[in-house]
Scaffold this motif. Structure first.
Motif, short mmCIF file in Angstrom:
data_model
loop_
_atom_site.label_atom_id
_atom_site.label_comp_id
_atom_site.label_asym_id
_atom_site.label_seq_id
_atom_site.Cartn_x
_atom_site.Cartn_y
_atom_site.Cartn_z
N ALA A 102 0.82 -1.21 0.00
CA ALA A 102 0.00 0.00 0.00
C ALA A 102 0.86 1.26 0.00
CB ALA A 102 -0.93 -0.01 1.21
N LEU A 103 1.96 1.24 0.73
CA LEU A 103 2.85 2.41 0.76
C LEU A 103 3.73 2.47 -0.48
CD1 LEU A 103 3.98 2.44 4.51
CD2 LEU A 103 2.22 3.84 3.41
N LEU A 104 4.08 1.31 -1.01
CA LEU A 104 4.92 1.28 -2.20
C LEU A 104 4.23 1.95 -3.38
CD1 LEU A 104 7.51 0.37 -3.56
CD2 LEU A 104 6.42 -1.85 -4.01
N ARG A 105 2.90 1.83 -3.46
CA ARG A 105 2.16 2.45 -4.56
C ARG A 105 2.26 3.98 -4.51
NH1 ARG A 105 -1.48 -1.95 -3.62
NH2 ARG A 105 -2.69 -0.72 -2.13
N GLN A 106 2.54 4.54 -3.33
CA GLN A 106 2.67 5.99 -3.22
C GLN A 106 3.97 6.51 -3.81
OE1 GLN A 106 1.56 7.67 0.57
NE2 GLN A 106 0.32 5.89 1.11
N LEU A 107 4.86 5.61 -4.19
CA LEU A 107 6.11 6.01 -4.83
C LEU A 107 6.05 5.85 -6.35
CD1 LEU A 107 8.71 4.33 -2.42
CD2 LEU A 107 7.76 6.64 -2.30
N ALA A 108 4.87 5.61 -6.87
CA ALA A 108 4.74 5.30 -8.30
C ALA A 108 4.67 6.54 -9.18
CB ALA A 108 3.51 4.43 -8.54
N ASP A 109 4.54 7.72 -8.61
CA ASP A 109 4.42 8.95 -9.40
C ASP A 109 5.68 9.13 -10.26
OD1 ASP A 109 4.08 11.42 -10.48
OD2 ASP A 109 3.71 12.46 -8.60
N PRO A 110 5.57 9.09 -11.59
CA PRO A 110 6.76 9.16 -12.44
C PRO A 110 7.30 10.57 -12.62
CG PRO A 110 4.81 8.96 -13.80
CD PRO A 110 4.34 8.86 -12.38
N GLY A 111 6.54 11.60 -12.22
CA GLY A 111 6.95 12.97 -12.50
C GLY A 111 7.85 13.60 -11.46
N ARG A 112 8.05 12.95 -10.35
CA ARG A 112 8.84 13.56 -9.28
C ARG A 112 10.33 13.48 -9.58
NH1 ARG A 112 6.11 11.73 -3.50
NH2 ARG A 112 3.95 12.21 -4.02
N LYS A 113 11.02 14.56 -9.23
CA LYS A 113 12.47 14.59 -9.38
C LYS A 113 13.17 14.93 -8.06
CE LYS A 113 12.63 13.57 -13.72
NZ LYS A 113 13.20 12.27 -14.15
N ALA A 114 12.63 15.91 -7.36
CA ALA A 114 13.19 16.30 -6.06
C ALA A 114 12.04 16.74 -5.17
CB ALA A 114 14.21 17.42 -6.21
N ALA A 115 11.61 15.84 -4.29
CA ALA A 115 10.47 16.12 -3.42
C ALA A 115 10.51 15.15 -2.24
CB ALA A 115 9.16 15.95 -4.19
N PRO A 116 9.88 15.52 -1.13
CA PRO A 116 9.81 14.58 0.00
C PRO A 116 8.90 13.40 -0.34
CG PRO A 116 9.32 16.85 0.68
CD PRO A 116 9.28 16.83 -0.81
N VAL A 117 9.13 12.30 0.37
CA VAL A 117 8.21 11.17 0.24
C VAL A 117 6.95 11.50 1.01
CG1 VAL A 117 10.09 9.51 -0.01
CG2 VAL A 117 9.18 10.00 2.26
N ASP A 118 5.91 10.74 0.76
CA ASP A 118 4.64 10.98 1.45
C ASP A 118 4.79 10.76 2.95
OD1 ASP A 118 2.69 11.46 -0.81
OD2 ASP A 118 3.58 9.55 -1.44
#
Length: 207
Positions: free
Chosen positions: A64-80
């Protein structure tokens, strides 16, 4: 009459210069000693060896948490926040609000600190979390305080205020030297030596 006015003016300035001189010395005494000692240790860093201590922790993100890392557009941002809480609970790493470097296969969060280093890597495919810390010892910690390396805004402001106190200490000391120079013939030759010696060394031996 004029001699009386001159003596009164001299007494006024001596009183206030002595006051600011001892106040600035009291404020900066302990930190000035620390900076002097760490200046010596930094100058001899190659001769003072330290053995870094490395610690590693690992965990795996649930699906469930792994899916929150699926956004392909992020380059430099905090994790959820939920991911950050999980990482903290399982490894002890505090990554909440810290920007991570997002690549196609992982999120890497750097956690630099005085006297060491740390990082967290999260695999975006498997959810594997790796947390590694490096501790180079208390001497490296003090050396990094001297340099202001990875110490945060509060310590940088403190260094600025401490530097200001040292400037007041030096300036009031110079003015006191000027006022007492008439009774101490070696005052200005010693002041000149203190100025000329580092200048000559820099010009002759630093290339």
């Amino acid at each position: 009459m004029r001699d009386t006015v001159d003596r009164t003016r001299r007494a006024f300035w001596l009183k206030h210069l002595h006051r600011w001189h001892w106040i600035s010395s009291a404020v900066s005494l302990v930190v000035l000693a620390m900076f002097s000692i760490t200046g010596f240790t930094l100058n001899h860093a190659a001769q003072i060896e330290a053995t870094p201590r490395v610690a590693r922790h690992a965990a795996t993100l649930p699906a469930a948490l792994l899916r929150q890392l699926a956004d392909p557009g992020r380059k430099a941002a905090p994790v959820d926040p939920a991911v950050a809480r999980f990482v903290h609970e399982k490894t002890g790493a505090e990554i909440s609000g810290r920007d991570g470097d997002w690549s196609d296969d992982e999120v890497l969060v750097s956690l630099p600190r005085p006297g060491g280093d740390a990082w967290v890597s999260i695999d975006r495919e498997t959810g594997e979390v790796q947390y590694e810390t490096t501790d180079r010892g208390w001497l490296a910690w003090f050396n990094d305080l001297h340099k202001g390396r990875n110490t945060g805004a509060a310590w940088r402001w403190f260094i600025d205020l401490f530097a200001l106190a040292c400037v007041v200490f030096a300036a009031t000391g110079l003015l006191l030297l000027k006022m007492h120079a008439g009774q101490r013939g070696m005052t200005w030759p010693l002041v000149a030596l203190g100025f000329v010696l580092p200048l000559v060394l820099a010009l002759l031996f630093i290339h």
